[in-house]
Design a protein around this motif. Structure first.
Motif, PDB file in Angstrom:
ATOM      1  N   GLN A 162       3.643  -4.011 -13.388  1.00  0.00           N
ATOM      2  CA  GLN A 162       4.087  -4.242 -11.937  1.00  0.00           C
ATOM      3  C   GLN A 162       4.787  -3.045 -10.583  1.00  0.00           C
ATOM      4  O   GLN A 162       4.602  -2.803 -10.378  1.00  0.00           O
ATOM      5  CB  GLN A 162       5.174  -5.205 -11.866  1.00  0.00           C
ATOM      6  CG  GLN A 162       5.338  -5.821  -9.798  1.00  0.00           C
ATOM      7  CD  GLN A 162       5.846  -7.719 -10.050  1.00  0.00           C
ATOM      8  OE1 GLN A 162       7.029  -7.420 -10.005  1.00  0.00           O
ATOM      9  NE2 GLN A 162       4.418  -8.373 -10.032  1.00  0.00           N
ATOM     10  N   TYR A 221       0.098  -8.334  -6.694  1.00  0.00           N
ATOM     11  CA  TYR A 221       0.612  -9.556  -6.761  1.00  0.00           C
ATOM     12  C   TYR A 221      -0.319 -10.416  -7.766  1.00  0.00           C
ATOM     13  O   TYR A 221      -0.110 -10.950  -8.679  1.00  0.00           O
ATOM     14  CB  TYR A 221       1.478 -10.448  -5.873  1.00  0.00           C
ATOM     15  CG  TYR A 221       2.940 -10.317  -5.973  1.00  0.00           C
ATOM     16  CD1 TYR A 221       4.013 -10.485  -6.543  1.00  0.00           C
ATOM     17  CD2 TYR A 221       3.130  -9.776  -4.760  1.00  0.00           C
ATOM     18  CE1 TYR A 221       4.447 -10.552  -6.447  1.00  0.00           C
ATOM     19  CE2 TYR A 221       4.405  -9.835  -4.097  1.00  0.00           C
ATOM     20  CZ  TYR A 221       5.171  -9.723  -4.935  1.00  0.00           C
ATOM     21  OH  TYR A 221       6.780  -9.924  -4.596  1.00  0.00           O
ATOM     22  N   THR A 259      -0.149  -8.761 -11.599  1.00  0.00           N
ATOM     23  CA  THR A 259       0.972  -8.849 -12.635  1.00  0.00           C
ATOM     24  C   THR A 259       1.868 -10.019 -11.602  1.00  0.00           C
ATOM     25  O   THR A 259       3.020 -10.208 -12.534  1.00  0.00           O
ATOM     26  CB  THR A 259       1.565  -8.005 -12.309  1.00  0.00           C
ATOM     27  OG1 THR A 259       1.796  -7.581 -10.683  1.00  0.00           O
ATOM     28  CG2 THR A 259       0.554  -6.413 -12.671  1.00  0.00           C
ATOM     29  N   HIS A 260       1.841 -11.110 -11.001  1.00  0.00           N
ATOM     30  CA  HIS A 260       2.711 -11.768 -10.076  1.00  0.00           C
ATOM     31  C   HIS A 260       2.919 -12.991 -12.091  1.00  0.00           C
ATOM     32  O   HIS A 260       2.093 -13.582 -12.503  1.00  0.00           O
ATOM     33  CB  HIS A 260       3.106 -12.302  -9.211  1.00  0.00           C
ATOM     34  CG  HIS A 260       3.881 -13.645  -8.739  1.00  0.00           C
ATOM     35  ND1 HIS A 260       5.010 -12.389  -8.972  1.00  0.00           N
ATOM     36  CD2 HIS A 260       4.020 -15.025  -8.425  1.00  0.00           C
ATOM     37  CE1 HIS A 260       5.904 -13.558  -7.984  1.00  0.00           C
ATOM     38  NE2 HIS A 260       5.646 -14.661  -7.935  1.00  0.00           N
TER      39      HIS A 260
END
Length: 566
Positions: free
Chosen positions: A544, A562, A565-566
């Protein structure tokens, strides 16, 4: 009528430079496009300048307009009602398809359109047939192809009505193989399959999904990691199209009840393409997925993959080590193979004995020994790796570590003086250690053998033609803390990017370099959370954070980071 150039005057170096100068004057030939164009030009192998410009990122219409202007012809945006049906019927659609031209009627005048200057040499034959002078225009290859396909489809539908052509239901167990083969070889089916593959190559798609639906068949293309609906086919042609693909892939067209896998080798738009074919039965018919393996995708240098400079230098240091294990992790389709192949290209093949074990061998590499895994004859990753270790290797690329036997053999190879590169399916770099331990490898062996782990994703880059730069909100400023950027990109969407707002992809990387403190921690078999926190303390930049750095550089958006990787 405009004079035609002689064939000796067709695209030369000076001609190409004139086209580039025209695009430069129109502010279309950006530095990024110029860099990609030069890279493609080095491996052009006789490809036309139009194809090279489109592959480099120039809009097809603008590239063709530049070529037309430099050649002394008019560029025309082809519309559906431009085609002169009367002339098509007089000269024959087959002649138009064979010679890649189409007659038009523009402002009451007869015109012949082609997508290349060379194809306009057939205008003399056309004038002889219709008995009058005609003008010539250039259109885009895509527009010409679509126009010819529409005419061919109309002809096919008329013939179907005449012959009362009926395609059997996919789930019917009784098959007339002669009929199926004939259907698969029919002109509209052949054209549809060819167009399907050519469109995928033009759009830089990684996969084609040909799916049966209630209302008809749909072709979805995975472009920049996301599926797009780009083409449709008549429901009555579905079985014939599937059979055509099976014939090309040497699969059993009579078997529709079980999954099948095959491979197609083809030359598309002047370059060799391999397609891995997978079929599965569904209640509505067979679904086919074709994965495109384009050799140009592995000719990318490490410096062009999206590494930050510091990460790239550290990665090059790691692949230069004489022994140990280096892992690349991430989900399917995140670019692991490209990274590994690009890494091999950094090595000296003349000085080193480099070998690979793959399932399947996706690309053929010069100067490297490649072994194909065959589970059916018990030629497994572990067995192939053990055989390679008796071949005096320096570097071994192992397609994937799947089980204890393969992992154990790889560990032994690394600890006896070999450099082993391989992949794992884990979400991040620190999780790879836990994965190896869970497979059954002792923690102290993992700590001793593993040198580095690279986790990666592929993020979509913002489309340069419609991107909007905006001031970051307070929340976005918090996320980008530490980066000096007054504006950040936001995806909008235009015709060039199919309304997605993104065009092309760039890598996100998380590089974990093992040091003494991390090795000691692994030997104690820590929890994944504790080990991840320690890795970050020791200097690891997570996915991120690397993504947000690329947002600050104006390459992608916070929403895209996002999403991944969120």
């Amino acid at each position: 009528m405009k004079p035609l150039q002689s064939k000796s005057e067709q695209p030369t170096a000076s001609f190409a430079q004139k086209v580039i100068n025209f695009l430069n004057d129109a502010s279309e030939f950006t530095p990024d496009i110029e860099s990609r164009f030069k890279q493609l030009q080095r491996n052009a192998k006789g490809r036309s300048i139009g194809d090279l410009l489109v592959d480099a990122g120039i809009d097809e219409s603008k590239a063709q307009q530049a070529i037309a202007t430099v050649s002394g012809f008019t560029f025309h945006q082809l519309e559906d009602d431009d085609v002169s049906i009367e002339i098509v019927e007089r000269i024959g659609l087959s002649w138009c398809i064979e010679h890649r031209v189409i007659p038009l009627k523009l402002n009451g005048e007869q015109v012949v359109a082609a997508s290349s200057v060379e194809d306009l040499f057939h205008v003399d034959d056309l004038m002889f047939v219709i008995g009058e002078q005609v003008d010539q225009v250039l259109v885009t290859p895509r527009a010409l192809r679509i126009a010819l396909e529409c005419l061919e489809k109309q002809r096919a539908q008329a013939e179907e009505c005449e012959d009362s052509f009926i395609v059997e239901d996919c789930m019917d167990s009784s098959l007339d193989l002669e009929s199926v083969t004939a259907d698969a070889a029919s002109s509209p089916v052949v054209s549809t399959v060819s167009s399907m593959i050519e469109t995928a190559v033009r759009e830089n798609a990684s996969d084609i999904h040909f799916e049966p639906r209630v209302e008809g068949s749909i072709m979805r293309y995975r472009i920049d990691g996301v599926l797009h609906d780009l083409m449709h086919a008549d429901k009555t042609l579905h079985n014939a199209i599937v059979s055509r693909i099976k014939i090309l892939a040497n699969l059993d067209i009579a078997e529709r009840r079980v999954p099948q896998d095959g491979r197609i080798r083809a030359t598309v738009l002047g370059r060799p393409i391999d397609l891995r074919v997978s079929t599965v039965p569904t209640p509505k018919g067979e679904k086919v997925v074709l994965r495109l393996l384009d050799e140009k995708n592995i000719r990318i240098g490490l410096g062009d993959l999206g590494f930050q400079e510091e990460t790239l230098n550290r990665w090059k240091d790691e692949i230069g080590n004489p022994h140990g294990i280096i892992l690349v992790t991430g989900p399917t389709g995140c670019g692991k193979t490209t990274t590994l192949y690009s890494s091999l290209q950094e090595m000296d093949c003349k000085r080193l004995n480099i070998s690979t074990v793959e399932d399947p061998v996706e690309y053929e590499l010069d100067g490297i020994t490649q072994i194909q895994v065959h589970e059916q004859i018990e030629m497994t990753f572990a067995k192939a790796l053990r055989a390679l270790l008796r071949q005096d290797p320096d570097v071994v690329l192992l397609g994937e570590i799947r089980d204890y036997e393969t992992a154990s053999t790889a560990i032994q190879a690394a600890m006896t003086g070999h450099l082993v590169l391989s992949t794992l399916h884990t979400n991040d770099a620190p999780s790879s250690m836990t994965r190896l331990i869970n497979i059954g490898i002792e923690p102290f062996l993992v700590a001793s053998a593993v040198n580095a782990v690279l986790a990666q994703r592929l993020a979509r880059k913002v489309c340069p033609k419609c991107v909007e730069m905006k001031k970051p909100t307070q929340q976005e400023k918090e996320l980008l803390k530490g980066y000096s950027c007054k504006e950040i990109p936001h995806a909008v969407g235009c015709s060039s990017c199919r309304g997605s707002g993104y065009a092309g992809r760039i890598g996100l990387y998380e590089l974990l370099i093992m040091d003494d403190e991390l090795r000691d921690a692994i030997a104690g078999n820590p929890s994944i959370t504790a080990f991840r926190n320690l890795a970050i303390e020791r200097g690891m930049v997570n996915l991120q954070a690397d993504g947000f750095a690329k947002v600050a550089q104006g390459l992608t958006t916070i929403d895209e980071i996002y999403r991944l990787t969120h």
